[in-house]
Design an enzyme around this catalytic site. Structure first.
Site, PDB file in Angstrom:
ATOM      1  N   ARG A  14       0.808  -1.221   0.000  1.00 44.32           N
ATOM      2  CA  ARG A  14       0.000   0.000   0.000  1.00 44.32           C
ATOM      3  C   ARG A  14       0.844   1.275   0.000  1.00 44.32           C
ATOM      4  O   ARG A  14       0.585   2.193  -0.768  1.00 44.32           O
ATOM      5  CB  ARG A  14      -0.920   0.049   1.233  1.00 44.32           C
ATOM      6  CG  ARG A  14      -2.214  -0.654   1.048  1.00 44.32           C
ATOM      7  CD  ARG A  14      -2.658  -1.233   2.346  1.00 44.32           C
ATOM      8  NE  ARG A  14      -1.704  -2.271   2.753  1.00 44.32           N
ATOM      9  CZ  ARG A  14      -1.794  -3.530   2.378  1.00 44.32           C
ATOM     10  NH1 ARG A  14      -2.779  -3.907   1.633  1.00 44.32           N
ATOM     11  NH2 ARG A  14      -0.896  -4.420   2.731  1.00 44.32           N
ATOM     12  N   THR A  15       1.832   1.345   0.863  1.00 43.60           N
ATOM     13  CA  THR A  15       2.581   2.598   0.967  1.00 43.60           C
ATOM     14  C   THR A  15       3.340   2.847  -0.337  1.00 43.60           C
ATOM     15  O   THR A  15       3.285   3.944  -0.901  1.00 43.60           O
ATOM     16  CB  THR A  15       3.533   2.558   2.185  1.00 43.60           C
ATOM     17  OG1 THR A  15       2.776   2.166   3.322  1.00 43.60           O
ATOM     18  CG2 THR A  15       4.157   3.911   2.443  1.00 43.60           C
TER      19      THR A  15
ATOM     20  N   LYS B 109      26.393  -4.241  -2.805  1.00 43.92           N
ATOM     21  CA  LYS B 109      27.870  -4.234  -2.898  1.00 43.92           C
ATOM     22  C   LYS B 109      28.497  -3.555  -1.686  1.00 43.92           C
ATOM     23  O   LYS B 109      29.696  -3.381  -1.624  1.00 43.92           O
ATOM     24  CB  LYS B 109      28.304  -3.500  -4.172  1.00 43.92           C
ATOM     25  CG  LYS B 109      27.724  -4.065  -5.442  1.00 43.92           C
ATOM     26  CD  LYS B 109      28.130  -3.198  -6.647  1.00 43.92           C
ATOM     27  CE  LYS B 109      27.317  -3.555  -7.882  1.00 43.92           C
ATOM     28  NZ  LYS B 109      27.508  -2.573  -8.958  1.00 43.92           N
TER      29      LYS B 109
ATOM     30  N   ARG C  28      11.612   3.709   3.105  1.00 45.04           N
ATOM     31  CA  ARG C  28      11.213   2.769   4.168  1.00 45.04           C
ATOM     32  C   ARG C  28      12.435   1.927   4.500  1.00 45.04           C
ATOM     33  O   ARG C  28      13.161   1.492   3.602  1.00 45.04           O
ATOM     34  CB  ARG C  28      10.065   1.872   3.688  1.00 45.04           C
ATOM     35  CG  ARG C  28       9.795   0.738   4.655  1.00 45.04           C
ATOM     36  CD  ARG C  28       8.557  -0.057   4.322  1.00 45.04           C
ATOM     37  NE  ARG C  28       7.359   0.688   4.649  1.00 45.04           N
ATOM     38  CZ  ARG C  28       6.137   0.161   4.653  1.00 45.04           C
ATOM     39  NH1 ARG C  28       5.965  -1.110   4.329  1.00 45.04           N
ATOM     40  NH2 ARG C  28       5.090   0.891   4.967  1.00 45.04           N
TER      41      ARG C  28
ATOM     42  N   HIS D   9       5.442   5.905  11.298  1.00 44.67           N
ATOM     43  CA  HIS D   9       4.933   5.794   9.932  1.00 44.67           C
ATOM     44  C   HIS D   9       4.002   6.993   9.733  1.00 44.67           C
ATOM     45  O   HIS D   9       2.784   6.866   9.720  1.00 44.67           O
ATOM     46  CB  HIS D   9       4.176   4.470   9.787  1.00 44.67           C
ATOM     47  CG  HIS D   9       3.885   4.052   8.381  1.00 44.67           C
ATOM     48  ND1 HIS D   9       3.971   4.911   7.308  1.00 44.67           N
ATOM     49  CD2 HIS D   9       3.506   2.851   7.885  1.00 44.67           C
ATOM     50  CE1 HIS D   9       3.650   4.239   6.204  1.00 44.67           C
ATOM     51  NE2 HIS D   9       3.368   2.990   6.528  1.00 44.67           N
TER      52      HIS D   9
HETATM   53  C1  NCD Z   1       2.048  -1.097   8.023  1.00 46.57           C
HETATM   54  C2  NCD Z   1       3.547  -0.901   8.161  1.00 46.57           C
HETATM   55  O1  NCD Z   1       4.277  -1.144   7.205  1.00 46.57           O
HETATM   56  O2  NCD Z   1       3.935  -0.463   9.227  1.00 46.57           O
HETATM   57  N1  NCD Z   1       1.636  -1.295   6.714  1.00 46.57           N
HETATM   58  C3  NCD Z   1       1.341  -0.198   5.954  1.00 46.57           C
HETATM   59  O3  NCD Z   1       2.203   0.588   5.640  1.00 46.57           O
HETATM   60  N2  NCD Z   1       0.070   0.014   5.613  1.00 46.57           N
HETATM   61  C4  NCD Z   1       1.496  -2.075   8.970  1.00 46.57           C
HETATM   62  C5  NCD Z   1       2.025  -3.473   8.970  1.00 46.57           C
HETATM   63  O4  NCD Z   1       2.915  -3.831   8.191  1.00 46.57           O
HETATM   64  O5  NCD Z   1       1.534  -4.232   9.789  1.00 46.57           O
END
Ligand code: NCD
Length: 323
Positions: free
Chosen positions: A67-68, A97, A118, A147
């Site tokens: 999703r993100t 590397k 991320r 997040h």
């Molecule tokens: C979440 C995350 O990555 O922290 N997912 C997301 O970005 N919607 C929650 C999760 O992974 O449980």
């Protein structure tokens, strides 16, 4: 557009890193929300928008994401911008590397106007922001830390339903210790008066003492519970989460705590109410029964998802100085 080193948003998103909910005030959140319905119109409109024409955003994800990653990618494209996309740089880039994070950031900042990152290690977005002097960094999840963009879309989803972000009673359930989405949501709700959040989790997955003390000082009332029969019946929202398997070193321990709390029709009938919304950042791995999905109160596969893209569209456009 130069990067701004100030961290607080203070009404000005342009050039700022987006690392934590700590940077926001209620008026910053309102400023962002003001643009969300326009973004929804753009997304629903088949005609292309050129708001981000000429902009390139790098998405570099050292941890899995659907999703993100997908919504950031779609957000930039919905607005006529382009993306450089690297998933799993540990395998598919010079990181394999031995390239340092700092070097990787300094390379990509030369190619684009903003970097969305991320990473499995808490604090990495901040580290990336320190290394990157030319373009803003957006934290898309740093380990068990924060997040922020998820919390902004979660807050928007609550606001859309209840018309306010103060004087709410909510329930967050699941992995409160490791869940970065809950950490950012707590910080977000703390900005407003009169909010109470019940935290339902197995004992081992409660907030760390440090986080509990830190978050409680911010004005939100946090009430830790460990049994479903302690769920108050007047919640405005339920925010269910997955037990974060990847944060466990001992798989036996994970097995012993996963899916301790599951939303079933029975639980919903007993503790839910008509005005409730049921949220989940997803992915779910069994903690909400699929029979709940068609309930009008379940927003996790509906508005919460759509809002993810609209909020990110507005945020990216603001950070890039296009709104
Ligand atoms: C979440 C995350 O990555 O922290 N997912 C997301 O970005 N919607 C929650 C999760 O992974 O449980």
């Amino acid at each position: 557009m130069a990067k701004i080193s100030d961290t607080a948003i203070n009404g000005h998103f342009t050039g700022k890193d987006i690392l934590s909910l700590d940077q926001f005030s209620p008026s910053d959140i309102q400023l962002l929300f003001k643009h969300v319905s326009d973004m929804a119109k753009i997304a629903k409109n088949a005609k292309a928008s050129d708001l981000l024409k000429g902009n390139i955003v790098t998405l570099i994800f050292y941890e899995p994401s659907s999703r993100t990653f997908g919504s950031f990618s779609a957000s930039v494209k919905q607005l006529g911008g382009q993306t450089v996309e690297i998933q799993n740089p540990q395998s598919f880039s010079s990181v394999s590397k031995g390239e340092t994070l700092e070097d990787t950031m300094r390379v990509f900042e030369a190619y684009c106007d903003a970097i969305v990152i991320r990473h499995p290690v808490q604090g990495t977005a901040e580290k990336a922001a320190a290394a990157c002097t030319a373009v803003p960094i957006i934290n898309a999840g740093d380990g068990v830390g924060e997040h922020p963009t998820q919390a902004l879309l979660d807050l928007y989803t609550i606001y859309e339903k209840h018309g306010r972000l103060d004087n709410l009673t909510g329930l967050a359930a699941g992995d409160i210790l490791n869940g970065r989405t809950v950490h950012s949501l707590i910080k977000g709700l703390s900005l407003y008066e009169g909010n109470t959040l019940y935290l339902l989790s197995p004992e081992q997955l409660r907030l760390s003492k440090t986080d509990y003390d830190k978050f409680s000082k911010k004005g939100i009332k946090l009430i830790e519970i460990s049994n479903e029969n302690e769920i108050p019946k007047d919640c405005d929202f339920w925010y269910w989460t997955r037990v974060q398997k990847e944060r466990f070193t001992d798989m036996q321990e994970y097995e012993s705590v996963k899916n301790k709390f599951i939303i079933t029709p029975k639980l919903l009938a007993e503790y839910g109410n008509e005005n409730l919304i049921i949220m989940h950042p997803l992915p779910r791995v069994g903690e909400i029964e699929t029979t709940i999905d068609d309930d009008d109160r379940a927003v996790y596969l509906k508005s919460q998802i759509r809002n993810g893209m609209y909020v990110r569209m507005a945020l990216v456009a603001l950070v890039l100085g296009r709104l």
